[in-house]
Design an enzyme around this catalytic site. Sequence first.
Site, PDB file in Angstrom:
ATOM      1  CE  LYS A  17      11.857   0.175  -5.064  1.00 38.30           C
ATOM      2  NZ  LYS A  17      11.532  -1.172  -6.140  1.00 38.30           N
ATOM      3  CB  THR A  45       2.944  -3.836   1.307  1.00 37.60           C
ATOM      4  OG1 THR A  45       3.392  -5.037  -0.159  1.00 37.60           O
ATOM      5  CG2 THR A  45       3.305  -4.957   2.523  1.00 37.60           C
ATOM      6  CD1 TRP A  94      14.853  -5.553  -9.673  1.00 34.48           C
ATOM      7  CD2 TRP A  94      12.618  -5.050  -8.904  1.00 34.48           C
ATOM      8  NE1 TRP A  94      14.012  -6.534  -8.213  1.00 34.48           N
ATOM      9  CE2 TRP A  94      12.685  -6.140  -7.975  1.00 34.48           C
ATOM     10  CE3 TRP A  94      11.527  -3.980  -8.533  1.00 34.48           C
ATOM     11  CZ2 TRP A  94      11.856  -6.623  -7.192  1.00 34.48           C
ATOM     12  CZ3 TRP A  94      10.772  -4.551  -7.912  1.00 34.48           C
ATOM     13  CH2 TRP A  94      10.460  -5.839  -7.243  1.00 34.48           C
ATOM     14  CG  ASP A  98       7.968  -0.564  -5.004  1.00 31.21           C
ATOM     15  OD1 ASP A  98       8.000   1.199  -5.744  1.00 31.21           O
ATOM     16  OD2 ASP A  98       7.339  -1.399  -5.729  1.00 31.21           O
ATOM     17  CB  VAL A 130      11.794  -2.651  -0.617  1.00 24.95           C
ATOM     18  CG1 VAL A 130      11.078  -3.818  -1.291  1.00 24.95           C
ATOM     19  CG2 VAL A 130      12.007  -1.070  -1.199  1.00 24.95           C
TER      20      VAL A 130
HETATM   21  P1  5GP Z   1       4.703  -2.563  -2.466  1.00 28.62           P
HETATM   22  O1  5GP Z   1       4.472  -2.127  -3.933  1.00 28.62           O
HETATM   23  O2  5GP Z   1       3.556  -2.771  -1.576  1.00 28.62           O
HETATM   24  O3  5GP Z   1       5.573  -1.193  -1.097  1.00 28.62           O
HETATM   25  O4  5GP Z   1       5.907  -2.911  -2.400  1.00 28.62           O
HETATM   26  C1  5GP Z   1       5.476  -4.849  -2.403  1.00 28.62           C
HETATM   27  C2  5GP Z   1       5.973  -5.785  -2.619  1.00 28.62           C
HETATM   28  O5  5GP Z   1       7.255  -5.478  -3.855  1.00 28.62           O
HETATM   29  C3  5GP Z   1       7.298  -5.496  -1.518  1.00 28.62           C
HETATM   30  O6  5GP Z   1       7.018  -5.832   0.055  1.00 28.62           O
HETATM   31  C4  5GP Z   1       8.574  -6.191  -1.605  1.00 28.62           C
HETATM   32  O7  5GP Z   1       8.438  -7.873  -2.060  1.00 28.62           O
HETATM   33  C5  5GP Z   1       8.076  -6.441  -3.549  1.00 28.62           C
HETATM   34  N1  5GP Z   1       9.139  -5.441  -3.866  1.00 28.62           N
HETATM   35  C6  5GP Z   1       8.710  -3.921  -4.481  1.00 28.62           C
HETATM   36  N2  5GP Z   1       9.797  -3.548  -4.979  1.00 28.62           N
HETATM   37  C7  5GP Z   1      11.105  -4.036  -4.495  1.00 28.62           C
HETATM   38  C8  5GP Z   1      12.023  -3.993  -4.794  1.00 28.62           C
HETATM   39  O8  5GP Z   1      13.228  -2.893  -5.470  1.00 28.62           O
HETATM   40  N3  5GP Z   1      12.836  -5.396  -4.990  1.00 28.62           N
HETATM   41  C9  5GP Z   1      12.496  -6.423  -5.134  1.00 28.62           C
HETATM   42  N4  5GP Z   1      13.350  -7.209  -4.316  1.00 28.62           N
HETATM   43  N5  5GP Z   1      11.639  -6.206  -4.127  1.00 28.62           N
HETATM   44  C10 5GP Z   1      10.513  -5.717  -4.224  1.00 28.62           C
END
Ligand code: 5GP
Length: 206
Positions: free
Chosen positions: A158, A117, A182, A113, A111
């Site tokens: 997202k 990352t 989520w 988000d 994902v």
């Molecule tokens: P970022 O905010 O850096 O794009 O995402 C960081 C990490 O947060 C993702 O790799 C994932 O492990 C976790 N994460 C973000 N959104 C979700 C979600 O909706 N569900 C789950 N299970 N993990 C999420």
Amino acid sequence: MSEQIKYWHVTYNDIHNLIRKVTPKIVADFNPDLLIAIAGGGFFPARVMRTFLREQTTNKSLQIQAIGLSLYEPVEGMTAEQLGNVVIRTQWLSQPGKTLVGKRNLIVDEVDDTRKTLHYAVSELKKDVEQELLSYPESEREALRSATKFGIFVVHNKLKPKLAELSAGTPYFAGEEVGDVWLNYPWEAMDIEAHDILSTKDKAGL
Ligand code: 5GP
């Protein structure tokens, strides 16, 4: 009062089918030589993608490398703002040396988000490329640097304001675009049958 968080249960089959659908576009537009799974959400998607890539390309199984990044590990003495910008490598390429140079490297995660990352993954891997280039003659480095590409595949993107950007033109593929919900992934479930029932209910709007 804070807004209620919306949950959405995703099944193994949902993920498998999203990957099947998007792989032809990835083959046509990027055609990866190496998959780099971000631990641990990228593991299952990368393995499934390898099956479809194998079927649609040269019938060769691509290598899957794994990297782990942690963004918010507390480090003593840091301000909250600094903490949010710290990336810690928790796991890295198994053969540092000549892994990335000259390849089309597809980074795989479950994902996108805030995009932090993915942004960090690309910038850390680009540092590795610079390190790897040092082992090549100087005269070859520029050509090898431009032949080294990074693309992104996420099962879900997202649709929300992102806190980090990828460089313009980075090949980017998402299985599906979703709202700011989520996502409950099947590998996090304790009871997979109950998880699948909740997924059916989500889809039916119950
Ligand atoms: P970022 O905010 O850096 O794009 O995402 C960081 C990490 O947060 C993702 O790799 C994932 O492990 C976790 N994460 C973000 N959104 C979700 C979600 O909706 N569900 C789950 N299970 N993990 C999420």
